[in-house]
Design a protein around this motif. Structure first.
Motif, PDB file in Angstrom:
ATOM      1  N   LEU A 198       0.914  -1.029  -0.047  1.00  0.00           N
ATOM      2  CA  LEU A 198      -0.221   0.092   0.070  1.00  0.00           C
ATOM      3  C   LEU A 198       1.088   1.299  -0.496  1.00  0.00           C
ATOM      4  O   LEU A 198       2.042   1.162   0.715  1.00  0.00           O
ATOM      5  CB  LEU A 198      -0.901  -0.099   1.317  1.00  0.00           C
ATOM      6  CG  LEU A 198      -1.807  -1.014   1.799  1.00  0.00           C
ATOM      7  CD1 LEU A 198      -2.420  -1.641   2.727  1.00  0.00           C
ATOM      8  CD2 LEU A 198      -3.410  -0.075   0.650  1.00  0.00           C
ATOM      9  N   PRO A 199       0.012   2.585  -0.603  1.00  0.00           N
ATOM     10  CA  PRO A 199       1.136   3.825  -0.586  1.00  0.00           C
ATOM     11  C   PRO A 199       1.332   4.254   0.877  1.00  0.00           C
ATOM     12  O   PRO A 199       0.467   5.123   0.736  1.00  0.00           O
ATOM     13  CB  PRO A 199       0.891   4.489  -1.465  1.00  0.00           C
ATOM     14  CG  PRO A 199      -1.141   4.119  -2.018  1.00  0.00           C
ATOM     15  CD  PRO A 199      -1.025   2.571  -1.316  1.00  0.00           C
ATOM     16  N   ILE A 200       2.070   3.760   1.884  1.00  0.00           N
ATOM     17  CA  ILE A 200       0.960   4.150   3.363  1.00  0.00           C
ATOM     18  C   ILE A 200       3.022   3.822   3.643  1.00  0.00           C
ATOM     19  O   ILE A 200       3.954   3.543   3.430  1.00  0.00           O
ATOM     20  CB  ILE A 200       0.520   3.164   4.106  1.00  0.00           C
ATOM     21  CG1 ILE A 200      -0.324   2.926   4.021  1.00  0.00           C
ATOM     22  CG2 ILE A 200       0.526   3.658   5.998  1.00  0.00           C
ATOM     23  CD1 ILE A 200      -1.324   2.550   4.653  1.00  0.00           C
ATOM     24  N   ASP A 201       3.496   5.138   4.913  1.00  0.00           N
ATOM     25  CA  ASP A 201       4.741   5.322   5.529  1.00  0.00           C
ATOM     26  C   ASP A 201       4.755   4.858   6.041  1.00  0.00           C
ATOM     27  O   ASP A 201       3.511   4.765   7.613  1.00  0.00           O
ATOM     28  CB  ASP A 201       5.303   6.871   5.510  1.00  0.00           C
ATOM     29  CG  ASP A 201       5.960   7.687   4.080  1.00  0.00           C
ATOM     30  OD1 ASP A 201       6.746   7.179   3.885  1.00  0.00           O
ATOM     31  OD2 ASP A 201       5.283   8.856   4.003  1.00  0.00           O
ATOM     32  N   GLU A 202       5.212   3.241   6.385  1.00  0.00           N
ATOM     33  CA  GLU A 202       5.518   2.547   7.367  1.00  0.00           C
ATOM     34  C   GLU A 202       5.944   3.270   8.552  1.00  0.00           C
ATOM     35  O   GLU A 202       7.502   4.444   9.207  1.00  0.00           O
ATOM     36  CB  GLU A 202       6.104   1.452   7.483  1.00  0.00           C
ATOM     37  CG  GLU A 202       6.496   0.081   8.934  1.00  0.00           C
ATOM     38  CD  GLU A 202       6.864  -0.446   8.511  1.00  0.00           C
ATOM     39  OE1 GLU A 202       7.045  -2.170   8.761  1.00  0.00           O
ATOM     40  OE2 GLU A 202       6.711  -0.961   7.189  1.00  0.00           O
ATOM     41  N   GLN A 203       5.255   3.183   9.878  1.00  0.00           N
ATOM     42  CA  GLN A 203       5.593   3.608  11.338  1.00  0.00           C
ATOM     43  C   GLN A 203       5.810   2.790  12.361  1.00  0.00           C
ATOM     44  O   GLN A 203       5.475   3.313  13.495  1.00  0.00           O
ATOM     45  CB  GLN A 203       4.573   4.612  11.094  1.00  0.00           C
ATOM     46  CG  GLN A 203       4.767   5.526  10.966  1.00  0.00           C
ATOM     47  CD  GLN A 203       3.675   6.984  11.073  1.00  0.00           C
ATOM     48  OE1 GLN A 203       2.754   7.300  11.869  1.00  0.00           O
ATOM     49  NE2 GLN A 203       3.147   7.885   9.804  1.00  0.00           N
ATOM     50  N   THR A 204       6.522   1.794  11.872  1.00  0.00           N
ATOM     51  CA  THR A 204       6.452   0.451  13.364  1.00  0.00           C
ATOM     52  C   THR A 204       7.853   0.486  13.812  1.00  0.00           C
ATOM     53  O   THR A 204       7.698  -0.123  15.100  1.00  0.00           O
ATOM     54  CB  THR A 204       6.279  -1.192  12.714  1.00  0.00           C
ATOM     55  OG1 THR A 204       7.137  -1.307  11.622  1.00  0.00           O
ATOM     56  CG2 THR A 204       4.844  -0.897  11.519  1.00  0.00           C
ATOM     57  N   ASN A 205       9.109   1.144  13.346  1.00  0.00           N
ATOM     58  CA  ASN A 205       9.848   1.184  13.740  1.00  0.00           C
ATOM     59  C   ASN A 205      10.666  -0.479  13.769  1.00  0.00           C
ATOM     60  O   ASN A 205      11.708  -0.498  15.295  1.00  0.00           O
ATOM     61  CB  ASN A 205      11.059   1.743  15.490  1.00  0.00           C
ATOM     62  CG  ASN A 205      10.066   3.128  15.246  1.00  0.00           C
ATOM     63  OD1 ASN A 205      10.786   3.939  13.935  1.00  0.00           O
ATOM     64  ND2 ASN A 205       9.189   4.054  16.223  1.00  0.00           N
ATOM     65  N   LEU A 206      10.066  -1.658  13.048  1.00  0.00           N
ATOM     66  CA  LEU A 206      10.781  -2.604  13.362  1.00  0.00           C
ATOM     67  C   LEU A 206      11.857  -3.071  12.304  1.00  0.00           C
ATOM     68  O   LEU A 206      12.220  -1.923  12.135  1.00  0.00           O
ATOM     69  CB  LEU A 206       9.368  -3.866  12.974  1.00  0.00           C
ATOM     70  CG  LEU A 206       8.027  -4.273  13.041  1.00  0.00           C
ATOM     71  CD1 LEU A 206       7.414  -4.922  12.072  1.00  0.00           C
ATOM     72  CD2 LEU A 206       8.540  -4.785  14.395  1.00  0.00           C
ATOM     73  N   PRO A 207      13.086  -3.668  13.212  1.00  0.00           N
ATOM     74  CA  PRO A 207      13.974  -4.361  12.624  1.00  0.00           C
ATOM     75  C   PRO A 207      14.327  -3.984  10.850  1.00  0.00           C
ATOM     76  O   PRO A 207      15.229  -4.191   9.739  1.00  0.00           O
ATOM     77  CB  PRO A 207      14.804  -5.097  13.144  1.00  0.00           C
ATOM     78  CG  PRO A 207      13.980  -6.044  13.884  1.00  0.00           C
ATOM     79  CD  PRO A 207      12.658  -4.881  13.925  1.00  0.00           C
ATOM     80  N   TYR A 208      12.773  -4.635  10.399  1.00  0.00           N
ATOM     81  CA  TYR A 208      12.472  -5.062   9.065  1.00  0.00           C
ATOM     82  C   TYR A 208      11.547  -4.643   8.914  1.00  0.00           C
ATOM     83  O   TYR A 208      10.611  -4.660   7.721  1.00  0.00           O
ATOM     84  CB  TYR A 208      12.383  -6.882   8.832  1.00  0.00           C
ATOM     85  CG  TYR A 208      11.089  -6.938   9.954  1.00  0.00           C
ATOM     86  CD1 TYR A 208      10.035  -6.988   9.446  1.00  0.00           C
ATOM     87  CD2 TYR A 208      11.094  -7.675  11.245  1.00  0.00           C
ATOM     88  CE1 TYR A 208       9.293  -7.524  10.209  1.00  0.00           C
ATOM     89  CE2 TYR A 208      10.104  -8.329  12.001  1.00  0.00           C
ATOM     90  CZ  TYR A 208       8.735  -7.925  11.036  1.00  0.00           C
ATOM     91  OH  TYR A 208       8.000  -8.550  12.098  1.00  0.00           O
ATOM     92  N   ALA A 209      11.301  -3.304   8.738  1.00  0.00           N
ATOM     93  CA  ALA A 209      11.041  -2.186   8.335  1.00  0.00           C
ATOM     94  C   ALA A 209      10.741  -1.951   7.105  1.00  0.00           C
ATOM     95  O   ALA A 209      12.223  -2.254   6.379  1.00  0.00           O
ATOM     96  CB  ALA A 209      10.987  -1.238   8.607  1.00  0.00           C
ATOM     97  N   SER A 210       9.997  -1.262   6.102  1.00  0.00           N
ATOM     98  CA  SER A 210       9.941  -1.017   5.215  1.00  0.00           C
ATOM     99  C   SER A 210      10.754  -0.272   4.292  1.00  0.00           C
ATOM    100  O   SER A 210      11.750   0.901   5.184  1.00  0.00           O
ATOM    101  CB  SER A 210       8.820  -0.043   4.446  1.00  0.00           C
ATOM    102  OG  SER A 210       8.960   0.128   2.708  1.00  0.00           O
ATOM    103  N   LYS A 211      11.812  -0.953   4.222  1.00  0.00           N
ATOM    104  CA  LYS A 211      13.314   0.335   2.852  1.00  0.00           C
ATOM    105  C   LYS A 211      13.157   1.247   2.007  1.00  0.00           C
ATOM    106  O   LYS A 211      13.559   1.841   1.622  1.00  0.00           O
ATOM    107  CB  LYS A 211      14.373  -0.784   2.867  1.00  0.00           C
ATOM    108  CG  LYS A 211      15.278  -1.060   4.127  1.00  0.00           C
ATOM    109  CD  LYS A 211      15.845  -2.153   3.157  1.00  0.00           C
ATOM    110  CE  LYS A 211      16.496  -3.099   4.239  1.00  0.00           C
ATOM    111  NZ  LYS A 211      17.623  -3.583   3.878  1.00  0.00           N
TER     112      LYS A 211
END
Length: 384
Positions: free
Chosen positions: A80-93
């Motif tokens: 989806l066209p969303i900016d990820e805000q999870t702070n996961l180590p494998y978050a979207s690059k």
């Protein structure tokens, strides 16, 4: 029955695949990297692969160890066209793109099913693995169908699933009949008369008209749709103007209509057109309405729903359930069910953030369970 040990053995591999896909999300019809990874894994496991169906769609074909029927399994691949805000180590690059609906998990799940069945081959008939692009409102299912998906790869039945952060972990729900709403998307353009904001009497204010029209549109469901019908009309976009001191010539509205009855959807469209026409006459402007169907109503076949429910029972016992609630959200697997009989289910996980949210986190414990369920459908239905 429990999750097969072999699936448990490579559960970490599925998690690794899922997290890699999560780090590299791709929007609809742009899933070049994703589809390439899918195709390579399938080939590595000895599965016949066809790519490029519906632009980036992939189909894998695997024959069992005895004759039987063809069972289709489908997963969606797009983000989806969303900016990820999870702070996961494998978050979207990828800035502005995120797997906020769990399609990375759906892809990993179906890969897990394919690997397990390729290793065991202990089933009748043929398993058809369908990796679909562009589920998020871009018509990926229809694109694959239009390019001859089911003519080239005929299926006797087809099944799909979706992760659910709304239900308890491990619960598998199936709704026979109409389960998820159909969806229309609409665009409205108001062409008025622009002018200086200090002299509004010299123009016709498109923003005032747009604001009034939004309120009028909300009256349709409240006053024209029978109370027992389920219809939602939501205006989700309003755009106009670019300066502090200019009344804009043009304002646009956009949104969606969700429904379970096509006649009601057509009535809503007509009422929207009537309101646009009336508002145009009242203000002396031009107002155009463009409505397009994006998803069909997702309707599960009763027999296939029962089969899916029984397979789920074999895995999770009383955590499998048949329910009568209808979801106003949409899913373009519905378009495949218009061509091939089948069923769709939801599987709960421990995530607590809603789908389509920048903080959405998927529980990887879901992967082997969901893969086992899809494998079970091939094993039980291929010889049915």
């Amino acid at each position: 029955m429990t999750i097969p040990q072999r699936l448990r053995d490579f559960a970490d591999d599925l998690t690794a695949i899922r997290r890699d896909l999560h780090q590299h999300p791709e929007l609809g019809f742009e899933e070049v990297r994703t589809s390439g990874i899918v195709a390579q894994h399938l080939r590595d496991w000895g599965i016949e692969v066809t790519t490029g169906i519906g632009k980036t769609g992939v189909v894998g074909v695997l024959k069992g160890n005895r004759p039987g029927r063809t069972i289709g399994l489908r997963a969606d691949m797009d983000a989806l066209p969303i900016d990820e805000q999870t702070n996961l180590p494998y978050a979207s690059k990828t800035p502005g793109v995120m797997h906020a609906c769990g399609h990375d998990a759906h892809t990993a799940i179906l890969l897990g099913t394919a690997r397990y069945l390729a290793e065991t081959r202990d089933f009748a008939g043929t398993a058809m693995f369908i990796f679909q692009p562009a589920e998020e409102g871009l018509g990926g299912a229809r694109a694959m169908i239009a390019e001859g998906l089911f003519e080239r790869f005929p299926c006797d039945e087809i099944y799909g699933l979706h992760n659910s952060p709304y239900t308890e972990p491990g619960k598998i729900g199936v709704r026979p009949g109409k389960a998820m709403a159909g969806a229309n998307f609409f665009d409205i353009e108001i062409t008025a008369k622009g002018c200086h904001a200090a002299t509004p009497h010299n123009g016709i204010d498109s923003i005032v008209i747009a604001s009034a029209l939004v309120q009028q549109l909300q009256s349709i469901v409240a006053r024209n749709v029978p109370a027992h019908e389920k219809v939602v009309l939501s205006v989700t976009q309003m755009q106009a103007g670019s300066a502090y001191n200019v009344l804009p010539e043009v304002a646009t509205l956009a949104g969606t209509v969700r429904y379970f009855d096509r006649d009601q959807a057509e009535m809503v469209t007509q009422r929207m057109q009537d309101l646009c026409d009336g508002m145009a006459r009242s203000y002396g402007v031009e107002i155009s309405l463009a409505m397009r169907n994006v998803f069909d109503v997702l309707e599960n076949d009763p027999e296939m729903s029962q089969a899916l429910y029984e397979a789920a029972q074999g895995l999770v016992g009383e955590d499998a359930y048949l329910h009568d609630s209808q979801v106003m959200g949409s899913e373009d697997f519905a378009d495949m069910l218009q061509v091939v009989r089948g069923a769709h289910c939801t599987i709960g996980h421990s995530g607590s953030v809603p789908l389509h949210n920048p903080g959405f986190v998927l529980d990887d414990a879901l992967l082997p369970l969901a893969a086992a369920l899809m494998a079970r459908m091939v094993e039980t239905r291929g010889g049915a």
